[in-house]
Design an enzyme around this catalytic site. Structure first.
Site, PDB file in Angstrom:
ATOM      1  N   ASP A  46      -7.117  -3.983  -0.095  1.00 28.16           N
ATOM      2  CA  ASP A  46      -5.911  -3.358  -0.646  1.00 28.16           C
ATOM      3  C   ASP A  46      -5.183  -2.487   0.372  1.00 28.16           C
ATOM      4  O   ASP A  46      -5.336  -1.266   0.351  1.00 28.16           O
ATOM      5  CB  ASP A  46      -6.308  -2.507  -1.863  1.00 28.16           C
ATOM      6  CG  ASP A  46      -5.105  -2.091  -2.690  1.00 28.16           C
ATOM      7  OD1 ASP A  46      -3.991  -2.541  -2.368  1.00 28.16           O
ATOM      8  OD2 ASP A  46      -5.289  -1.330  -3.654  1.00 28.16           O
ATOM      9  N   GLU A  53       1.147   4.027   1.089  1.00 31.70           N
ATOM     10  CA  GLU A  53       0.144   4.450   0.108  1.00 31.70           C
ATOM     11  C   GLU A  53      -1.142   4.938   0.767  1.00 31.70           C
ATOM     12  O   GLU A  53      -1.684   5.972   0.388  1.00 31.70           O
ATOM     13  CB  GLU A  53      -0.156   3.282  -0.841  1.00 31.70           C
ATOM     14  CG  GLU A  53      -1.264   3.590  -1.824  1.00 31.70           C
ATOM     15  CD  GLU A  53      -1.518   2.462  -2.812  1.00 31.70           C
ATOM     16  OE1 GLU A  53      -0.817   1.433  -2.752  1.00 31.70           O
ATOM     17  OE2 GLU A  53      -2.426   2.636  -3.649  1.00 31.70           O
ATOM     18  N   GLU A  68      -6.288  -5.299 -12.603  1.00 32.57           N
ATOM     19  CA  GLU A  68      -6.251  -3.856 -12.900  1.00 32.57           C
ATOM     20  C   GLU A  68      -5.740  -3.581 -14.308  1.00 32.57           C
ATOM     21  O   GLU A  68      -4.890  -2.717 -14.519  1.00 32.57           O
ATOM     22  CB  GLU A  68      -5.400  -3.125 -11.852  1.00 32.57           C
ATOM     23  CG  GLU A  68      -5.957  -3.282 -10.441  1.00 32.57           C
ATOM     24  CD  GLU A  68      -5.250  -2.433  -9.384  1.00 32.57           C
ATOM     25  OE1 GLU A  68      -4.047  -2.202  -9.525  1.00 32.57           O
ATOM     26  OE2 GLU A  68      -5.938  -2.030  -8.424  1.00 32.57           O
TER      27      GLU A  68
HETATM   28  C1  BDP Z   1      -2.801  -0.733  -5.432  1.00 31.86           C
HETATM   29  C2  BDP Z   1      -2.007   0.403  -5.950  1.00 31.86           C
HETATM   30  C3  BDP Z   1      -1.566   0.213  -7.355  1.00 31.86           C
HETATM   31  C4  BDP Z   1      -0.864  -1.128  -7.472  1.00 31.86           C
HETATM   32  C5  BDP Z   1      -1.794  -2.211  -7.008  1.00 31.86           C
HETATM   33  C6  BDP Z   1      -1.131  -3.571  -6.964  1.00 31.86           C
HETATM   34  O1  BDP Z   1      -2.778   1.565  -5.852  1.00 31.86           O
HETATM   35  O2  BDP Z   1      -0.731   1.265  -7.690  1.00 31.86           O
HETATM   36  O3  BDP Z   1      -0.478  -1.357  -8.782  1.00 31.86           O
HETATM   37  O4  BDP Z   1      -2.206  -1.946  -5.697  1.00 31.86           O
HETATM   38  O5  BDP Z   1      -0.787  -3.984  -5.867  1.00 31.86           O
HETATM   39  O6  BDP Z   1      -2.806  -0.595  -4.049  1.00 31.86           O
HETATM   40  O7  BDP Z   1      -0.970  -4.211  -7.979  1.00 31.86           O
END
Ligand code: BDP
Length: 710
Positions: free
Chosen positions: A377, A405, A303
């Site tokens: 996720d 989340e 990401e």
């Molecule tokens: C996702 C989240 C994000 C996190 C990412 C992670 O939306 O904010 O940074 O995972 O785990 O679920 O790195």
């Protein structure tokens, strides 16, 4: 002015009295701060008499900080439970009628060292262990037992943790915000550290130690390089000094490009000797200030975060460089496997496996690869990640998300233990039947000694720590399962409810029933039949129509794949073939749409709207029924909560009752959004037995847009 304050106080008092008068059995007003460590006075007279028999002294021969914390906790607990200040002595000698801490020579492995035994021996209750931590954990276990008013007579508890590193991961930032945090700001007050150390850090440590959590990562995986600065290392050390007293090691998330951004080097290539030297020096600096520092957690090339691939290196190269820097010390590297490339044709499901399985065997022994429970996720329901079992030469740790989340933030009551258990009990089949995910992560399947389980924390600066009072149970459940993954979700819920909410059996039963069903209810209106919704944005508002994003897998339509033919993501050989990442026996469970259990159906199949499912209904009808039954069941949760009302603290009662109302409203919102949107593809009416939504798709979209407005 003074008069006005007095008047206000007076009327406040009257209000309180009125509340109590109308609700005489409810316990005293509570703000939730004490969590499950409330130590309410023992009400069972016979039990109290028995407890008093062991309350003449607490014998602690040790001078260590951790046994000191155990002693302090036991004194506090006993004072509140039985109203007696119990004196501390150094040796029991021939005295009887007390509690004795007995530290034995360490003989076993790390798990044995943290275990404890509690039993009556010659007129005393003896807590024995091979380490100070074991004594502390035993003390909390004894207090838990006493809070539940259990007899001591035949007490024999012997317990060892199944997993070595039991950690919380905070996603907290330097500015006091928390990524995906829903309970206020960060509890770490960076701006006033290291000079002022908030007393709350100690209560945080107590709560964790009471569950056996022995490590915590203080900062977000999307890490700021500032945490590697001298200034922040000093701040971190001040927190570590508190946590250490409770057997908790402090860890930090690192920004992989810190050598460049903070150190001023030309780059952060893990094979560059200058970069390696920078990390070695940095680690030495950290250990000088924090001698028992736990190590690093790393999100790299994920990401948009920097990582070794920026220099043509692998995840193993990056992790091993940090492991080399940590070599002279006890610390470890926890390297996350949460990666997925921006490939429009790829299935994100397959990404972590494709990148990490080829690296099996290449990681330094100090490295543990931390894998999210599912391949995508933290969805309300996911199949287990296919990485589990498929990297036999690399210790794999589990990453669960405690913060909600995708589970309704702090507004929806979702008890997560069933989610955790479902994953832990999944069978990978890698070494035949019974090769569960739990056995992968506790090291028993492949013989790993370094084993790890982490939970993304749900704590914040809210007075009750977790925003939703029932979300405390998720922190509790994570900790209890981290210690012993064989405990049942029901047992943990019953325990937590009794410790935290009420001792009254009937009311407890209503609450436990509601907790145990809460996740399925949520899934019903949120992601039924194996739908998922990891699209970008706030991760809350229903936007199944969202089809534009910076990359395809940041849209909603990528995941549900609704079209005029049907719904769901084909991951069989005719689709992305992600199923091939599992063993044949696992594939067999999910390969055939006719045999796939309905909760997983749309994870693996694109199913036509009119297909008859195992339930006897068509896909469209089943979907409608589940959305409705999920949303309607929130009313059932409200009823359960009402039934417990008289035995609940008035503030906690009102808080949860209010949040359940929000949940009910939002559940209908989700139901209507999915239903009206998917109806544009199915082109079928809502089944006659259900009352169609009283708004249009356009109206729902408008409400979502307003919700998303800044
Ligand atoms: C996702 C989240 C994000 C996190 C990412 C992670 O939306 O904010 O940074 O995972 O785990 O679920 O790195």
């Amino acid at each position: 002015m003074f008069k006005k304050i007095l008047l206000t106080l007076f009327s406040f008092q009257l209000t309180c009295m009125a509340t109590f008068a109308s609700n005489p059995t409810a316990p005293e007003d509570d703000d939730g701060y004490r969590l499950w460590l409330r130590y309410e006075p023992v009400t069972n007279a016979a039990i109290k008499v028995e407890y008093l028999k062991y309350a003449s002294f607490i014998a602690n021969t040790e001078k260590g900080e951790i046994t000191g914390s155990a002693l302090k906790e036991l004194q506090t607990g006993l004072k509140q439970l039985i109203g007696k200040r119990v004196p501390a002595i150094t040796t029991a000698g021939s005295r009887t009628g007390g509690v004795v801490f007995s530290l034995k020579p360490a003989t076993g492995d790390s798990a044995a060292k943290e275990g404890y035994q509690i039993q009556p021996v010659s007129g005393n209750i003896v807590i024995s262990a091979q380490s100070e931590r074991g004594i502390l954990y035993g003390t909390f276990a004894l207090l838990r037992h006493m809070q539940m008013q259990q007899p001591l007579k035949n007490l024999r508890i012997s317990s060892t943790p199944k997993i070595r590193y039991r950690m919380l991961n905070h996603w907290d930032n330097t500015d006091g915000t928390i990524e995906r945090g829903y309970a206020g700001g960060s509890i770490w007050k960076w701006y006033e550290l290291p000079e002022r150390v908030d007393p709350r850090y100690e209560d945080y440590a107590r709560a964790n130690a009471s569950l056996g959590i022995n490590g915590t990562v203080l900062n977000n995986v999307n890490a700021s390089a500032r945490f590697m600065s001298q200034e922040y290392i000093g701040k971190v050390a001040a927190i570590a000094n508190v946590l250490r007293k409770y057997g908790i090691k402090t860890y930090l998330s690192v920004y992989f490009a810190a050598p460049k951004t903070l150190g001023g080097l030309a780059g952060s290539d893990p094979l560059d000797p200058n970069v390696r030297a920078w990390w070695a020096d940095k680690v030495a600096e950290i250990y000088k200030t924090i001698p028992d520092f736990g190590g690093f957690l790393v999100k790299a090339n994920s990401e948009g975060e920097p990582g070794p691939q920026d220099y043509g290196r692998t995840h193993a190269d990056g992790a091993n460089m940090l492991a080399a820097a940590l070599k002279p010390y006890d610390g470890i590297v926890v390297w996350r496997a949460f990666v997925y490339k921006a490939d429009p044709d790829a299935d994100r499901f397959k990404a972590a496996y494709e990148e990490f399985v080829p690296l099996d065997g290449q990681f330094d022994p100090k490295v543990i690869v931390q894998v999210k429970n599912g391949p995508i996720d933290f969805q309300p329901r996911e199949p287990f990640s296919p990485l589990f079992g498929n990297m036999p030469k690399t210790p794999l740790g589990m990453e669960f998300q405690i913060t909600q989340e995708y589970l309704g933030f702090a507004a929806h009551a979702v008890y997560e233990a069933p989610l955790f258990k479902e994953c832990l009990e999944s069978d990978t089949w890698v070494n035949g039947q019974g090769s569960t995910v739990a056995k992968v992560i506790d090291g028993s399947l492949h013989g790993y000694e370094r084993t790890l389980i982490a939970g993304v924390a749900n704590t914040g600066s809210d007075r009750n720590w977790t925003g939703h009072p029932l979300a405390q149970a998720n922190w509790y459940a994570f900790g209890r399962l981290a210690w012993d993954h064989q405990l049942s979700a029901e047992q943990i819920a019953a325990e937590w409810t009794q410790l935290t909410l009420t001792r009254q059996i009937k009311s407890r039963e209503h609450i436990v029933k509601m907790m145990l069903r809460s996740r399925e209810i949520y899934i019903g209106y949120n992601t039924p039949l194996g739908l998922s919704r990891p699209w970008m944005g706030v991760h809350f508002a229903p936007e199944p129509w969202q089809s534009r994003g910076a990359r395809p897998d940041w849209t909603a339509t990528y995941y549900h794949r609704a079209d005029s033919a049907g719904l769901g993501f084909d991951r069989t050989t005719s689709g992305s073939n992600a199923l091939s990442q599992y063993r044949p026996q696992v594939q067999a469970q999910w390969n055939d749409p006719d045999k796939t259990p309905l909760p997983y159906l749309l994870w693996f199949h694109h199913v036509s709207w009119n297909k008859k499912l195992g339930s006897g209904r068509t896909l469209w009808d089943e979907l409608c029924h589940r959305l409705y039954s999920g949303a309607d069941s929130v009313s059932w949760m409200q009823q359960q909560w009402e039934l417990a009302r008289n035995d609940l603290d008035t503030r906690v009662y009102a808080d949860v009752a209010g949040r359940l109302k929000v949940q009910r409203r939002e559940a209908i919102w989700w139901r209507d959004a999915w239903l009206l949107y998917l109806q544009t593809f199915s082109r079928q009416p809502v089944p006659a037995s259900l009352t169609p939504p009283d708004r249009t798709l356009e109206e729902v979209k408008k409400s979502v847009n307003i919700y998303l407005m800044r």
